[in-house]
Scaffold this active site. Structure first.
Site, PDB file in Angstrom:
ATOM      1  N   ASP A   8       0.854  -1.182   0.000  1.00 13.65           N
ATOM      2  CA  ASP A   8       0.000   0.000   0.000  1.00 13.65           C
ATOM      3  C   ASP A   8       0.894   1.238   0.000  1.00 13.65           C
ATOM      4  OD1 ASP A   8      -2.400   1.630   0.501  1.00 13.65           O
ATOM      5  OD2 ASP A   8      -1.539   1.881   2.506  1.00 13.65           O
ATOM      6  N   ASP A  10      -0.151   5.107   0.841  1.00 16.66           N
ATOM      7  CA  ASP A  10      -0.316   6.114   1.893  1.00 16.66           C
ATOM      8  C   ASP A  10      -0.294   5.486   3.280  1.00 16.66           C
ATOM      9  OD1 ASP A  10      -0.863   8.719   0.416  1.00 16.66           O
ATOM     10  OD2 ASP A  10      -2.270   7.345  -0.553  1.00 16.66           O
ATOM     11  N   THR A  42      -2.699   0.315  -4.304  1.00 15.05           N
ATOM     12  CA  THR A  42      -3.167   1.576  -3.736  1.00 15.05           C
ATOM     13  C   THR A  42      -4.566   1.942  -4.203  1.00 15.05           C
ATOM     14  OG1 THR A  42      -2.667   3.958  -3.595  1.00 15.05           O
ATOM     15  CG2 THR A  42      -2.038   2.846  -5.623  1.00 15.05           C
ATOM     16  N   LYS A 191      -8.270  -5.000  -3.594  1.00 16.68           N
ATOM     17  CA  LYS A 191      -6.836  -5.322  -3.629  1.00 16.68           C
ATOM     18  C   LYS A 191      -6.605  -6.828  -3.567  1.00 16.68           C
ATOM     19  CE  LYS A 191      -5.314  -0.928  -1.610  1.00 16.68           C
ATOM     20  NZ  LYS A 191      -4.408  -0.263  -0.639  1.00 16.68           N
ATOM     21  N   ASP A 214      -2.169  -0.633   5.892  1.00 18.42           N
ATOM     22  CA  ASP A 214      -2.461   0.009   7.180  1.00 18.42           C
ATOM     23  C   ASP A 214      -3.936   0.264   7.423  1.00 18.42           C
ATOM     24  OD1 ASP A 214      -3.057   3.310   6.866  1.00 18.42           O
ATOM     25  OD2 ASP A 214      -2.274   2.273   5.120  1.00 18.42           O
ATOM     26  N   ASN A 217      -9.211  -0.802   3.839  1.00 18.25           N
ATOM     27  CA  ASN A 217      -9.281  -1.156   2.420  1.00 18.25           C
ATOM     28  C   ASN A 217      -8.175  -2.128   2.010  1.00 18.25           C
ATOM     29  OD1 ASN A 217      -7.404   1.078   2.743  1.00 18.25           O
ATOM     30  ND2 ASN A 217      -7.287   1.142   0.516  1.00 18.25           N
TER      31      ASN A 217
END
Length: 267
Positions: A8, A10, A42, A191, A214, A217
């Site tokens: 991921d 962000d 992402t 994802k 984190d 999602n």
């Protein structure tokens, strides 16, 4: 043992200053040199993720729009794509207009909004992507879209998600990428689905994959991967699902995972 790592962006690959640290870059380079495919996974648009990928010299297909689009970096070839069903997009659009909600639309990898406000400006700055204002978003709603996004206060978004679930939840995947971002994709635009596709594309098994994230999602890929890793700064619900919890995004958590599970085995 591991042949594919999906990371991921962000609050995972990027630290709080929105950069990839030198330590993490070197660890990624070492993993790639050891024969591991490293990709991004992402919620960002392809155009935004492409800029991040260039920072770490990736030359592979990347997973964008929460998994709704897998596209190659060099020639822009679409390998996997799932668009929001038009009927569901229309219902979501009507719901947002009725309730005065800020809705962002993504058409041909271009960000659109109906109003030039602080929400779209802040989002644009965060993702390093320009935005376009189209007051009559009805003109866009029939076009293929990888996702739509509502920005609002976290508690309000929780209420909205509950209201929308019985209306369009049978046709779209609803998730949060950040506390104030509620996102809508195709049911197979997750994802987890994209990671499965990438593994098949590369000829490896899911047991040979690592997924690191984190936020909620990231749940589908964390559960699907052979090794699902939550960042030290991840939401508690994701940590509970993960196989391993690494250091935070400000402590080179990605570097720690690569050294522990990839480079140690490669020696």
């Amino acid at each position: 043992m591991y042949k594919l790592i999906a990371i991921d962006v962000d609050d995972t690959l990027l630290n709080d200053e929105l950069i990839v640290t030198e330590g993490t870059k070197k660890a990624l380079e070492a993993a790639i040199a050891a024969g591991v495919t490293v990709t991004l996974a992402t919620g960002r648009m392809f155009a935004s993720a492409q800029k991040i990928a260039s920072q770490i010299n990736l030359n592979v297909p990347i997973i964008t729009y929460q998994g709704a689009l897998v596209k190659t970096l060099l020639d822009g070839q679409v390998l996997y794509e799932r668009n929001v069903p038009i009927d569901a997009a229309k219902e979501l659009h009507a719901y947002c207009e009725k309730n005065g909600l800020h809705l962002q639309l993504y058409v041909d990898d271009v960000l659109y909004g109906a109003h030039d406000n602080d929400r779209i400006k802040t989002y644009s700055e965060l993702t390093n992507i320009p935005y376009h204002i189209e007051p009559d978003t009805n003109k866009l709603i029939d076009r293929p879209m990888n996702k739509l996004l509502i920005i609002d206060e976290p508690a309000r978004l929780d209420e909205i998600a509950l209201e929308l679930q019985p209306l369009i939840g049978d046709r779209v995947h609803i998730t949060k990428s950040k506390a104030h971002y509620l996102e809508f994709m195709h049911k197979e635009g997750t994802k987890g689905h994209a990671l499965q596709f990438m593994a098949e594309h590369l000829g490896c098994t899911m047991n040979e994959t690592i997924a690191i994230g984190d936020a909620w999602n990231d749940r589908e890929m964390i559960q699907a991967a052979g090794l699902g890793v939550a960042m030290g700064n991840a939401v508690d619900s994701l940590k509970a699902l993960a196989d391993y919890v690494t250091l935070s995004n400000n402590e080179d958590g990605i570097k720690h995972v690569i050294e522990k599970f990839v480079l140690k085995n490669a020696k």
